[in-house]
Design a protein around this motif. Structure first.
Motif, short mmCIF file in Angstrom:
data_model
loop_
_atom_site.label_atom_id
_atom_site.label_comp_id
_atom_site.label_asym_id
_atom_site.label_seq_id
_atom_site.Cartn_x
_atom_site.Cartn_y
_atom_site.Cartn_z
N SER A 97 0.81 -1.21 0.00
CA SER A 97 0.00 0.00 0.00
C SER A 97 0.86 1.27 0.00
CB SER A 97 -0.92 0.01 1.22
OG SER A 97 -0.13 0.05 2.39
N VAL A 98 2.14 1.14 0.26
CA VAL A 98 3.00 2.32 0.27
C VAL A 98 3.80 2.35 -1.02
CG1 VAL A 98 4.93 3.46 1.41
CG2 VAL A 98 3.22 2.25 2.78
N GLU A 99 3.75 3.49 -1.71
CA GLU A 99 4.59 3.58 -2.89
C GLU A 99 5.15 4.98 -3.03
OE1 GLU A 99 1.22 3.08 -6.02
OE2 GLU A 99 2.61 4.59 -6.81
N LEU A 100 6.22 5.09 -3.76
CA LEU A 100 6.83 6.38 -4.06
C LEU A 100 6.36 6.82 -5.43
CD1 LEU A 100 10.46 5.85 -2.83
CD2 LEU A 100 8.91 7.65 -2.06
N ARG A 101 5.88 8.03 -5.51
CA ARG A 101 5.38 8.53 -6.78
C ARG A 101 6.16 9.78 -7.15
NH1 ARG A 101 1.52 12.33 -7.86
NH2 ARG A 101 1.16 12.57 -5.64
N GLU A 102 6.67 9.80 -8.36
CA GLU A 102 7.42 10.96 -8.81
C GLU A 102 6.45 12.10 -9.09
OE1 GLU A 102 10.42 10.52 -12.02
OE2 GLU A 102 9.42 12.24 -12.91
N VAL A 103 6.69 13.27 -8.46
CA VAL A 103 5.78 14.39 -8.72
C VAL A 103 6.36 15.39 -9.72
CG1 VAL A 103 4.52 14.22 -6.56
CG2 VAL A 103 6.54 15.67 -6.67
N GLN A 104 7.68 15.43 -9.79
CA GLN A 104 8.27 16.34 -10.75
C GLN A 104 9.71 15.93 -11.04
OE1 GLN A 104 8.17 20.46 -9.54
NE2 GLN A 104 8.87 21.18 -11.54
N LYS A 105 10.15 16.17 -12.24
CA LYS A 105 11.56 15.95 -12.59
C LYS A 105 12.15 17.34 -12.89
CE LYS A 105 12.57 12.56 -15.42
NZ LYS A 105 12.96 11.70 -16.55
N LEU A 106 13.19 17.71 -12.18
CA LEU A 106 13.79 19.03 -12.35
C LEU A 106 14.95 18.92 -13.32
CD1 LEU A 106 13.85 20.17 -8.59
CD2 LEU A 106 12.02 20.40 -10.28
N GLU A 107 14.83 19.60 -14.43
CA GLU A 107 15.88 19.54 -15.45
C GLU A 107 16.55 20.88 -15.61
OE1 GLU A 107 13.10 17.60 -18.25
OE2 GLU A 107 14.67 16.09 -18.48
N GLY A 108 17.81 20.86 -15.96
CA GLY A 108 18.55 22.11 -16.09
C GLY A 108 20.05 21.86 -16.00
N HIS A 109 20.44 21.03 -15.06
CA HIS A 109 21.86 20.71 -14.96
C HIS A 109 22.30 19.97 -16.22
CE1 HIS A 109 22.97 22.09 -11.01
NE2 HIS A 109 21.94 21.48 -10.45
N THR A 110 23.56 20.19 -16.61
CA THR A 110 24.07 19.57 -17.82
C THR A 110 25.07 18.45 -17.52
OG1 THR A 110 25.76 21.29 -17.93
CG2 THR A 110 23.74 21.66 -19.19
N ASP A 111 25.14 18.07 -16.27
CA ASP A 111 26.02 16.96 -15.89
C ASP A 111 25.39 16.32 -14.65
OD1 ASP A 111 29.56 16.65 -16.30
OD2 ASP A 111 28.30 15.32 -15.09
N ARG A 112 26.02 15.28 -14.15
CA ARG A 112 25.47 14.58 -12.99
C ARG A 112 25.12 15.51 -11.83
NH1 ARG A 112 29.08 9.16 -12.49
NH2 ARG A 112 30.70 10.48 -13.38
N VAL A 113 24.01 15.21 -11.16
CA VAL A 113 23.67 15.92 -9.94
C VAL A 113 24.22 15.09 -8.79
CG1 VAL A 113 21.83 16.91 -8.53
CG2 VAL A 113 21.58 16.83 -11.02
N TRP A 114 25.10 15.69 -8.00
CA TRP A 114 25.76 14.94 -6.94
C TRP A 114 25.09 15.11 -5.58
CZ3 TRP A 114 28.99 11.20 -7.94
CH2 TRP A 114 29.82 11.26 -9.06
N GLY A 115 24.55 16.31 -5.32
CA GLY A 115 24.02 16.55 -3.99
C GLY A 115 22.82 17.47 -3.99
#
Lengths: 137, 328
Positions: free
Chosen positions: B7-25
């Protein structure tokens, strides 16, 4: 005790890829990317020097791949650098969804554990690849 | 030990785009996200920038409101807001830690902390915001005092780790500093009451049921009596700490951290794990999955046990580098 056994098995599962008979198409994909990397100390390519051999490529069906290489001298101090060069070449050639593990072939290097740990640490690898000399390769 | 509650699940609410390389933190601004103030999130990347995202309006989507650029010359590995939310510290492979202050919508770099010999991996503020800690590949941990006028003074350089230090984290209630490293250990650092010297008061290694490979991250629950560590050895471990003992007397008593439980479901390095306010642990790993763990309601004679609440496979297309709960 049981927990320790489970952990050991999981580690070996992660390290070992499912061995599939290499079909010509798979080998072509990898060898094409690897064979033209030059060993920093010699003019011949790594494949010509038998540092990487056809047997050294293991492919599994979950898009994560293991490349093992054999340094030609047991104490070769360039082992980590060779591993990084491989990483650069493969990064540029393969789609980013492929996870590639690069390892020294078991039993071929005196500090195998230390070299493999360094090649496995993606933050250290990222920082090392920011070295402009490597990028030029 | 493990079951998944369907009954518990994680649902993505938004994807934030803008960085042009890996997001580390990532870091949530602690002064935002409640009492009508829109939540603010900072993210740092291999593209050498830090992006600030704000919910606009308060319950709407996040938008990028600032890009902190042209300061760091290499990957920004970690970022952390001061407890007041007024300052943001960013740690970079360029061997510096930058301190940013915002006025209006703009951010300005007000100080640059130098001293590490090479890549800085992590930065952390203590609970009161009076101290800052940094660590890096040079194996050292630095403690800085925060002075008026955005001045920072180094009060201690702590040697002791045998390898690259991956993360530093202050305890949430006591001014005790924790660090974790490529040397497979977690170290605990405290100030000697008499001499104001900082030194290592405890090392959690394999002999104390510690990790057998690189420890990537550590996090405390809200009260600071539990700590979770995540490692290249494919486990996360929960540790218990006796706060009363930590605080008692003039002489610092070593933190008796005892490993409570460890998990084995991981098939990739566990890069990050964090407690939320209610004690739910989130973790992210190289298998691209996010997992949530919670303490079991059944009490056991030997101590608490934990259950896997849910697992989100393919939460991202690649490794999960950081998970951060919004605790507002």
């Amino acid at each position: 005790m049981v927990s320790e056994l489970i952990n050991a098995n999981l580690v070996s599962m992660r390290r070992k890829s499912v061995e599939i008979e290499l079909n010509p198409a798979m080998w072509t994909t990898f060898s094409h990317h690897i064979r033209d990397i030059k060993d920093p100390e010699h003019p011949y390519s790594l494949e010509e020097l038998k540092v990487i051999t056809e047997d050294a490529i293991e492919v599994d069906d979950q898009r994560s791949h293991m490349v093992t290489f054999t340094p030609k001298v047991e104490h070769c101090s360039m082992a980590t650098v060779i591993g990084l060069y491989l990483r650069v070449k493969l990064m540029r050639s393969l789609p980013s969804r492929y996870k590639v593990d690069i390892r020294v072939a078991p039993g071929t290097h005196a500090t195998e554990v230390a070299v493999n740990k360094q090649l496995d640490d993606k933050v250290r690898v990222t920082a090392a690849l920011e070295n402009p000399n490597l990028v030029d390769m | 030990m493990n079951f998944v509650d369907d009954s518990v699940e994680l649902r993505e609410v938004q994807k934030l785009e803008g960085h042009t390389d890996r997001v580390w933190g990532l870091a949530w601004n602690p002064a935002t996200g409640s009492a009508g103030i829109p939540a603010v999130l900072a993210s740092c990347s291999g593209d050498k920038t830090v992006r600030i995202w704000q919910q606009n309006p308060s319950n709407g989507p996040f938008q990028c409101t600032a890009v902190l650029e042209e300061t760091h010359t290499r990957t920004v590995r970690s970022c952390a807001w001061s407890p007041s939310g007024k300052l943001l510290a960013t740690a970079s492979f360029d061997a510096t830690t930058a301190i940013w202050e915002h006025s209006g919508g703009d951010f300005e770099c007000v100080s640059t902390l130098e001293g590490h010999e090479n890549e800085v991996k992590s930065v952390s503020w203590n609970a009161s915001g009076s101290l800052l800690a940094t660590c890096g590949r040079d194996k050292s941990v630095w403690i800085w005092e925060v002075l008026p006028g955005n001045e920072f003074e180094c009060v201690s350089v702590l040697q002791g780790h045998a390898q690259d230090v991956k993360m530093v984290q202050w305890h949430p209630t006591v001014d005790v500093l924790f660090s974790c490293s490529y040397d497979n250990t977690v170290k605990v650092w405290a100030e000697d009451g008499d001499s104001d010297d900082w030194h290592c008061v405890q090392t959690l290694g394999e002999s104390n049921n510690g990790h057998s490979s690189t420890v990537w991250a550590l996090s405390f629950n809200a009260t600071g009596d539990k700590m979770v560590t995540s490692s290249d050895d494919l486990t996360i471990k929960i540790w218990g700490a006796d706060i009363i003992r930590m605080q008692s007397g003039g002489i610092f008593a070593p933190l008796p951290a005892i490993m409570i439980e460890q998990f084995f479901q991981y098939i990739g390095q566990v890069f990050t794990s964090e407690y939320d306010r209610e004690g739910v642990i989130a973790s992210g790993a190289a298998d691209d999955a996010v997992r949530l763990f919670v303490e079991s309601e059944e009490s056991k004679i030997d101590g608490p046990t934990y259950n896997l609440l849910t697992r989100k496979e393919k939460a991202h297309d690649m490794d999960i580098n950081s998970v951060q709960w919004n605790s507002a």
